[in-house]
Write a protein that holds these residues in place. Structure first.
Motif, mmCIF file in Angstrom:
data_model
loop_
_atom_site.group_PDB
_atom_site.id
_atom_site.type_symbol
_atom_site.label_atom_id
_atom_site.label_comp_id
_atom_site.label_asym_id
_atom_site.label_seq_id
_atom_site.Cartn_x
_atom_site.Cartn_y
_atom_site.Cartn_z
ATOM 1 N N ARG A 78 0.834 -1.198 0.000
ATOM 2 C CA ARG A 78 0.000 0.000 0.000
ATOM 3 C C ARG A 78 0.873 1.256 0.000
ATOM 4 N NH1 ARG A 78 -5.236 0.366 1.472
ATOM 5 N NH2 ARG A 78 -4.780 2.158 2.806
ATOM 6 N N LEU A 79 1.942 1.239 0.790
ATOM 7 C CA LEU A 79 2.867 2.372 0.798
ATOM 8 C C LEU A 79 3.468 2.579 -0.588
ATOM 9 C CD1 LEU A 79 4.695 1.649 4.169
ATOM 10 C CD2 LEU A 79 3.059 3.481 3.749
ATOM 11 N N ARG A 80 3.814 1.467 -1.256
ATOM 12 C CA ARG A 80 4.364 1.563 -2.603
ATOM 13 C C ARG A 80 3.342 2.161 -3.566
ATOM 14 N NH1 ARG A 80 5.009 -2.147 -6.953
ATOM 15 N NH2 ARG A 80 2.790 -2.579 -6.551
ATOM 16 N N ASP A 81 2.109 1.665 -3.510
ATOM 17 C CA ASP A 81 1.082 2.127 -4.431
ATOM 18 C C ASP A 81 0.730 3.599 -4.209
ATOM 19 O OD1 ASP A 81 1.105 -0.382 -5.477
ATOM 20 O OD2 ASP A 81 -0.906 -0.944 -4.837
ATOM 21 N N GLU A 82 0.940 4.094 -2.986
ATOM 22 C CA GLU A 82 0.692 5.505 -2.701
ATOM 23 C C GLU A 82 1.883 6.390 -3.042
ATOM 24 O OE1 GLU A 82 -0.682 6.029 1.310
ATOM 25 O OE2 GLU A 82 -2.037 4.311 1.158
ATOM 26 N N GLY A 83 2.993 5.778 -3.486
ATOM 27 C CA GLY A 83 4.161 6.560 -3.857
ATOM 28 C C GLY A 83 5.041 6.974 -2.698
ATOM 29 N N LEU A 84 4.824 6.391 -1.512
ATOM 30 C CA LEU A 84 5.625 6.743 -0.346
ATOM 31 C C LEU A 84 6.953 6.000 -0.312
ATOM 32 C CD1 LEU A 84 2.837 6.934 2.377
ATOM 33 C CD2 LEU A 84 3.898 8.797 1.087
ATOM 34 N N LEU A 85 7.073 4.963 -1.107
ATOM 35 C CA LEU A 85 8.342 4.262 -1.253
ATOM 36 C C LEU A 85 8.343 3.536 -2.588
ATOM 37 C CD1 LEU A 85 7.716 0.970 -0.785
ATOM 38 C CD2 LEU A 85 7.730 1.652 1.599
ATOM 39 N N ASP A 86 9.507 3.102 -2.999
ATOM 40 C CA ASP A 86 9.673 2.241 -4.168
ATOM 41 C C ASP A 86 10.252 0.924 -3.682
ATOM 42 O OD1 ASP A 86 9.909 2.476 -7.415
ATOM 43 O OD2 ASP A 86 11.449 1.158 -6.581
ATOM 44 N N LEU A 87 9.815 -0.171 -4.281
ATOM 45 C CA LEU A 87 10.327 -1.473 -3.829
ATOM 46 C C LEU A 87 11.832 -1.592 -4.040
ATOM 47 C CD1 LEU A 87 7.549 -3.993 -4.955
ATOM 48 C CD2 LEU A 87 7.820 -2.800 -2.770
ATOM 49 N N GLY A 88 12.379 -0.793 -4.936
ATOM 50 C CA GLY A 88 13.818 -0.797 -5.157
ATOM 51 C C GLY A 88 14.592 0.112 -4.222
ATOM 52 N N ASP A 89 13.889 0.835 -3.355
ATOM 53 C CA ASP A 89 14.577 1.711 -2.403
ATOM 54 C C ASP A 89 15.423 0.893 -1.440
ATOM 55 O OD1 ASP A 89 13.363 3.946 -3.440
ATOM 56 O OD2 ASP A 89 11.872 4.133 -1.837
ATOM 57 N N PRO A 90 16.661 1.339 -1.160
ATOM 58 C CA PRO A 90 17.404 0.704 -0.066
ATOM 59 C C PRO A 90 16.758 1.063 1.268
ATOM 60 C CG PRO A 90 18.609 2.603 -0.916
ATOM 61 C CD PRO A 90 17.426 2.400 -1.826
ATOM 62 N N LEU A 91 16.819 0.147 2.206
ATOM 63 C CA LEU A 91 16.235 0.384 3.521
ATOM 64 C C LEU A 91 16.779 1.661 4.147
ATOM 65 C CD1 LEU A 91 14.482 -0.635 5.893
ATOM 66 C CD2 LEU A 91 16.498 -1.917 6.669
ATOM 67 N N GLU A 92 18.052 1.944 3.909
ATOM 68 C CA GLU A 92 18.709 3.105 4.513
ATOM 69 C C GLU A 92 17.979 4.407 4.192
ATOM 70 O OE1 GLU A 92 21.892 4.810 6.802
ATOM 71 O OE2 GLU A 92 21.266 2.723 6.501
ATOM 72 N N LYS A 93 17.324 4.469 3.046
ATOM 73 C CA LYS A 93 16.620 5.680 2.648
ATOM 74 C C LYS A 93 15.506 6.032 3.621
ATOM 75 C CE LYS A 93 14.001 7.678 -1.216
ATOM 76 N NZ LYS A 93 13.564 7.492 -2.633
ATOM 77 N N HIS A 94 14.895 5.026 4.220
ATOM 78 C CA HIS A 94 13.749 5.248 5.096
ATOM 79 C C HIS A 94 14.050 4.944 6.564
ATOM 80 C CE1 HIS A 94 11.317 5.670 1.463
ATOM 81 N NE2 HIS A 94 11.849 4.546 1.028
ATOM 82 N N LEU A 95 14.896 3.945 6.811
ATOM 83 C CA LEU A 95 15.269 3.565 8.179
ATOM 84 C C LEU A 95 16.795 3.510 8.273
ATOM 85 C CD1 LEU A 95 12.876 0.653 9.325
ATOM 86 C CD2 LEU A 95 12.967 2.983 10.219
ATOM 87 N N PRO A 96 17.436 4.589 8.629
ATOM 88 C CA PRO A 96 18.902 4.586 8.676
ATOM 89 C C PRO A 96 19.445 3.826 9.889
ATOM 90 C CG PRO A 96 18.034 6.715 9.353
ATOM 91 C CD PRO A 96 16.857 5.910 8.885
ATOM 92 N N ASP A 97 20.711 3.439 9.773
ATOM 93 C CA ASP A 97 21.497 2.898 10.896
ATOM 94 C C ASP A 97 20.972 1.572 11.440
ATOM 95 O OD1 ASP A 97 23.075 5.245 10.768
ATOM 96 O OD2 ASP A 97 21.632 6.295 12.048
ATOM 97 N N THR A 98 20.468 0.710 10.542
ATOM 98 C CA THR A 98 20.041 -0.619 10.997
ATOM 99 C C THR A 98 21.150 -1.657 10.859
ATOM 100 O OG1 THR A 98 19.215 -1.239 8.810
ATOM 101 C CG2 THR A 98 17.656 -0.144 10.313
ATOM 102 N N GLY A 99 22.171 -1.361 10.057
ATOM 103 C CA GLY A 99 23.187 -2.358 9.739
ATOM 104 C C GLY A 99 22.817 -3.213 8.558
#
Length: 461
Positions: A78-99
């Motif tokens: 749903r987040l993808r379909d609303e344009g809030l993220l892309d499935l190709g986004d690296p996690l770091e773009k949205h949740l930094p410092d996870t390792g």
């Protein structure tokens, strides 16, 4: 929910009851419940033995374990379909410092992010979630065990990360988002993060004695998006119908189809079983049919949801024991019983309401080199391409509204089909992703790549 038992023939209903009775008896489950879905609704419910002295029905909750992951995946889509993220986004773009920031959202959904299968000790399924208050407590000091994107390695912490992603982008707890965006719209009123009466208790069955031991019912805390939910056969029947057809209030048919599409390769040990993984959904070929869905387990409970989209049959199986009945096999058998005893009646053929002459001109026989293909205009407005004999590449194409068509599946998925016209406006040939399809084999009037020998076709004496 009231289930109409008359929707299946008596012999089919008895076969379904026999199958779950054998599973409950041989698997030594304190109770086992099941449902079958056809035509978008539950058409059969069965139960063996009791919960709190009463025969369980479609309203009794069981813990569903990792079927929770499919709910979490729907929230991410749903987040993808609303344009809030892309499935190709690296996690770091949205949740930094996870390792694990180099892993993409799609890789987390498909368990190809390289993350560990479990969180660090102690065993998270039998201990309070309060022992893992931070995301780093779930991921540990070494989150990645494998190179990102290189192999399918099932990961429970990966779905904890996806739950945290949902919370970050929605600005609300995962459970709250789940209720407002999935459970409410689909009327899954008996699905919840905490057990609600009536619900089954979870039991361990002694492997060498017909004796029971109660299992602890822990709140999983941050691990909730990976396996927290409780649900019923009634609610999961509705969820299965949604996963088969979509619901624009939650997720479109196209997006749930994307979830059901294989993304991750099978582990080497699973290759012979034809097992693979999509975006939050497991896929398996069994008895000649493609089954999609998800299994689940937590101490005291086993769960399975399985769908054959082609047969328009789904099954849900729930049991309150740590081990015993093979609920995935039982679910597949319930689908097979209905699909074979009462095969799907196809929709009646209906002609097109109207057809444009330019589209009708594309219909008929075409040649890719010497391979003969047929191109049909179907009643749903698509083009269907397939070999006239034997096996070959098949695909349907959707109009782009400008005279071109885009492939929907198989080898030609996403590829552009472009009719090329002569100066007089008639179609010379089809260009399909650089392949030239002509009306005659190696048509001399079409620009066949490499050219056509000027001496033409010949015999050999």
């Amino acid at each position: 929910m009231t289930t109409s038992q008359e929707d299946l023939l008596p012999a089919t209903r008895r076969a379904l009851l026999h199958r779950i009775a054998v599973a409950q008896t041989e698997g030594r489950a304190p109770s086992l419940v099941a449902a079958v879905v056809r035509g978008g609704r539950a058409v059969w419910h069965g139960a063996r033995t009791s919960v709190d002295g009463h025969g369980p029905d479609e309203t009794v909750q069981y813990r569903i374990g990792s079927i929770t992951k499919t709910f979490t995946a729907v929230l991410v889509m749903r987040l993808r379909d609303e344009g809030l993220l892309d499935l190709g986004d690296p996690l770091e773009k949205h949740l930094p410092d996870t390792g694990a920031g180099e892993a993409t959202i799609a890789e987390l959904l498909a368990h190809t992010a390289g993350l560990a299968a479990e969180s660090p000790a102690p065993w998270w399924e039998r201990t309070p979630g309060s022992l893992r208050p931070e995301l780093n407590d779930v991921l540990g000091e070494r989150p990645l065990l494998h190179p990102v994107g290189r192999r399918h390695h099932y990961s429970n912490p990966g779905y904890t990360v996806l739950g945290a992603l949902v919370e970050k982008l929605r600005g609300a707890p995962w459970e709250e988002v789940l209720r407002s965006e999935i459970l409410g719209p689909l009327a899954l009123h008996r699905t919840s993060a905490q057990p609600q009466s009536p619900h089954a208790g979870g039991w361990a069955v002694h492997p060498w004695a017909d004796a029971l031991l109660p299992e602890p019912l822990e709140d999983l805390g941050l691990m909730a998006p990976a396996g927290q939910l409780w649900s019923t056969t009634g609610d999961l029947a509705r969820f299965a119908a949604f996963l088969a057809a979509g619901d624009d209030r939650v997720l479109s048919a196209e997006s749930v189809r994307e979830m059901r599409t294989p993304v991750a390769p099978a582990e080497a040990a699973d290759v012979l079983d034809g097992v693979s993984y999509g975006l939050g959904m497991q896929l398996q070929r069994r008895d000649g049919r493609l089954l999609v869905g998800h299994s689940g387990s937590l101490p005291g409970f086993l769960a399975n949801l399985v769908i054959s989209v082609e047969d328009d049959v789904a099954a849900v199986v729930l049991a309150n024991c740590t081990s015993g009945p093979l609920v995935g096999v039982v679910g597949a058998d319930l689908v097979r019983i209905v699909a074979e005893a009462e095969p799907r009646i196809p929709e009646p053929w209906r002609p097109l309401r109207e057809v444009a002459p330019a589209v009708l001109e594309l219909a008929g026989q075409w040649y890719w080199g010497t391979h003969a293909y047929g191109l049909r205009v179907t009643a749903d407005g698509l083009l269907a391409l397939g070999p006239l004999t034997g096996n070959g590449r098949r695909a349907r194409f959707r109009s782009n509204g400008d005279g071109t068509w885009t492939g929907l599946e198989g080898y030609y998925a996403g590829e552009l089909l472009r009719p090329v016209q002569r100066p007089d406006g008639t179609v010379s040939h089809l260009d399909l992703g650089s392949f030239v399809f002509t009306r005659q084999p190696y048509d001399t009037e079409a620009p066949v790549p490499g050219g056509v020998d000027p001496d033409g076709w010949r015999g050999i004496g």
